[in-house]
Design a protein around this motif. Structure first.
Motif, PDB file in Angstrom:
ATOM      1  N   LEU B  57       0.829  -1.212   0.000  1.00  0.00           N
ATOM      2  CA  LEU B  57       0.000   0.000   0.000  1.00  0.00           C
ATOM      3  C   LEU B  57       0.858   1.253   0.000  1.00  0.00           C
ATOM      4  O   LEU B  57       0.553   2.231  -0.683  1.00  0.00           O
ATOM      5  CB  LEU B  57      -0.913   0.008   1.229  1.00  0.00           C
ATOM      6  N   ARG B  58       1.937   1.220   0.783  1.00  0.00           N
ATOM      7  CA  ARG B  58       2.839   2.373   0.852  1.00  0.00           C
ATOM      8  C   ARG B  58       3.433   2.652  -0.535  1.00  0.00           C
ATOM      9  O   ARG B  58       3.474   3.783  -1.002  1.00  0.00           O
ATOM     10  CB  ARG B  58       3.954   2.085   1.852  1.00  0.00           C
ATOM     11  N   GLU B  59       3.860   1.559  -1.181  1.00  0.00           N
ATOM     12  CA  GLU B  59       4.462   1.671  -2.511  1.00  0.00           C
ATOM     13  C   GLU B  59       3.455   2.239  -3.511  1.00  0.00           C
ATOM     14  O   GLU B  59       3.751   3.161  -4.263  1.00  0.00           O
ATOM     15  CB  GLU B  59       4.887   0.277  -2.957  1.00  0.00           C
ATOM     16  N   LYS B  60       2.236   1.663  -3.461  1.00  0.00           N
ATOM     17  CA  LYS B  60       1.196   2.110  -4.386  1.00  0.00           C
ATOM     18  C   LYS B  60       0.857   3.563  -4.145  1.00  0.00           C
ATOM     19  O   LYS B  60       0.628   4.328  -5.091  1.00  0.00           O
ATOM     20  CB  LYS B  60      -0.068   1.260  -4.211  1.00  0.00           C
ATOM     21  N   GLY B  61       0.785   3.953  -2.887  1.00  0.00           N
ATOM     22  CA  GLY B  61       0.466   5.342  -2.545  1.00  0.00           C
ATOM     23  C   GLY B  61       1.511   6.288  -3.088  1.00  0.00           C
ATOM     24  O   GLY B  61       1.181   7.338  -3.645  1.00  0.00           O
ATOM     25  N   LEU B  62       2.791   5.887  -2.967  1.00  0.00           N
ATOM     26  CA  LEU B  62       3.884   6.728  -3.460  1.00  0.00           C
ATOM     27  C   LEU B  62       3.801   6.884  -4.973  1.00  0.00           C
ATOM     28  O   LEU B  62       3.873   7.996  -5.504  1.00  0.00           O
ATOM     29  CB  LEU B  62       5.228   6.106  -3.063  1.00  0.00           C
ATOM     30  N   PHE B  63       3.585   5.733  -5.662  1.00  0.00           N
ATOM     31  CA  PHE B  63       3.489   5.797  -7.120  1.00  0.00           C
ATOM     32  C   PHE B  63       2.259   6.586  -7.549  1.00  0.00           C
ATOM     33  O   PHE B  63       2.300   7.323  -8.536  1.00  0.00           O
ATOM     34  CB  PHE B  63       3.460   4.386  -7.720  1.00  0.00           C
ATOM     35  N   GLY B  64       1.178   6.442  -6.815  1.00  0.00           N
ATOM     36  CA  GLY B  64      -0.043   7.190  -7.116  1.00  0.00           C
ATOM     37  C   GLY B  64       0.190   8.681  -7.004  1.00  0.00           C
ATOM     38  O   GLY B  64      -0.231   9.458  -7.860  1.00  0.00           O
ATOM     39  N   MET B  65       0.892   9.065  -5.935  1.00  0.00           N
ATOM     40  CA  MET B  65       1.199  10.490  -5.737  1.00  0.00           C
ATOM     41  C   MET B  65       2.064  11.014  -6.876  1.00  0.00           C
ATOM     42  O   MET B  65       1.828  12.100  -7.398  1.00  0.00           O
ATOM     43  CB  MET B  65       1.945  10.692  -4.411  1.00  0.00           C
ATOM     44  N   LEU B  66       3.062  10.199  -7.242  1.00  0.00           N
ATOM     45  CA  LEU B  66       3.961  10.620  -8.327  1.00  0.00           C
ATOM     46  C   LEU B  66       3.196  10.746  -9.639  1.00  0.00           C
ATOM     47  O   LEU B  66       3.419  11.671 -10.408  1.00  0.00           O
ATOM     48  CB  LEU B  66       5.105   9.616  -8.477  1.00  0.00           C
ATOM     49  N   ALA B  67       2.255   9.786  -9.871  1.00  0.00           N
ATOM     50  CA  ALA B  67       1.460   9.830 -11.101  1.00  0.00           C
ATOM     51  C   ALA B  67       0.588  11.084 -11.118  1.00  0.00           C
ATOM     52  O   ALA B  67       0.445  11.747 -12.148  1.00  0.00           O
ATOM     53  CB  ALA B  67       0.584   8.580 -11.196  1.00  0.00           C
ATOM     54  N   LEU B  68      -0.005  11.409  -9.946  1.00  0.00           N
ATOM     55  CA  LEU B  68      -0.849  12.611  -9.872  1.00  0.00           C
ATOM     56  C   LEU B  68      -0.036  13.876 -10.099  1.00  0.00           C
ATOM     57  O   LEU B  68      -0.525  14.849 -10.660  1.00  0.00           O
ATOM     58  CB  LEU B  68      -1.532  12.677  -8.504  1.00  0.00           C
ATOM     59  N   LEU B  69       1.223  13.826  -9.653  1.00  0.00           N
ATOM     60  CA  LEU B  69       2.082  15.002  -9.834  1.00  0.00           C
ATOM     61  C   LEU B  69       2.708  15.037 -11.228  1.00  0.00           C
ATOM     62  O   LEU B  69       3.469  15.943 -11.540  1.00  0.00           O
ATOM     63  CB  LEU B  69       3.187  15.008  -8.767  1.00  0.00           C
ATOM     64  N   GLY B  70       2.424  14.026 -12.026  1.00  0.00           N
ATOM     65  CA  GLY B  70       2.910  13.997 -13.407  1.00  0.00           C
ATOM     66  C   GLY B  70       4.382  13.652 -13.528  1.00  0.00           C
ATOM     67  O   GLY B  70       5.038  14.056 -14.483  1.00  0.00           O
TER      68      GLY B  70
END
Lengths: 139, 75
Positions: B57-70
């Motif tokens: 979940l931590r990993e996914k959250g980090l990647f999700g944040m990065l994806a949202l930030l482009g």
């Protein structure tokens, strides 16, 4: 496009979950503003009239009104946190009955019942440290 | 606060149930049944699955944040 969809989805989730909190906070802010404006008007009026007999009472009324608003706001906020319960007439609520039934089933059939009930789980290392063995007794 | 406590408890229950589901699958795939294990053994298996889930979940959250930030950090 995707960005807007994400924004809409996030807003939708926030709105559906915190609708009551958002609306009640906005109402509280409006109420505080309204009471403050009325009080300011009253103070301006008594300054014009040059009759300050009710000035102290007006301040007291204003702060009492603020306090009443805050109490009502907190009551609304804490009330929505509680789960709605439906009584079945026997004194026991349906939710409580369902929960006790679930607990009974869990302890009877579910081998994971203890694990579910635990707040924090222990690892194999924890068991070794605690001196209860590695947990591999039955194989 | 009460709201945060409820959210935290709900999240913990959700995570625990997910971990139990994964542990059960793992046990069944190994050709055994959860009833063969002691409570301590089951706790160890579920604890392992729960930590795996948390790190995922931590990993996914980090990647999700990065994806949202482009992925702006990549330049």
């Amino acid at each position: 496009m995707i960005k807007n969809l994400f924004r809409l989805a996030a807003l939708g989730i926030i709105w559906s979950r915190y609708k009551v909190i958002i609306v009640s906070t906005a109402l509280l802010v409006f109420y505080v503003w309204l009471v403050g404006s009325l009080h300011d008007d009253f103070v301006a009026f008594i300054e014009l009239e040059d009759d300050k007999t009710h000035l102290a009472a007006s301040f007291l009324t204003k702060w009492l009104a603020f306090l009443a608003g805050l109490i009502i706001y907190l009551a609304v906020i804490t009330r929505i946190g509680r789960k709605p319960t439906v009584s079945n007439g026997d004194g026991e609520t349906k939710a409580a009955k369902a929960e006790s039934e679930l607990t009974r089933q869990n302890t009877e059939e579910d081998p994971f019942a203890d694990v579910r009930a635990r707040k924090a789980l222990r690892s194999a290392a924890d068991f070794v440290v605690e001196g209860k063995g590695s947990g591999r007794k039955k194989k | 606060m009460d709201v945060f406590n409820r959210l935290f408890t709900r999240h913990r229950d959700w995570l625990r149930n997910k971990a139990i589901g994964r542990a059960e699958t793992r046990i069944l795939l190994a050709g055994r049944s959860p009833g063969d294990f002691t409570a301590e053994e089951l706790e160890i298996v579920v604890q392992e699955e729960e930590s795996k889930l948390k790190s995922e979940l931590r990993e996914k959250g980090l990647f999700g944040m990065l994806a949202l930030l482009g992925f702006s950090w990549l330049g």
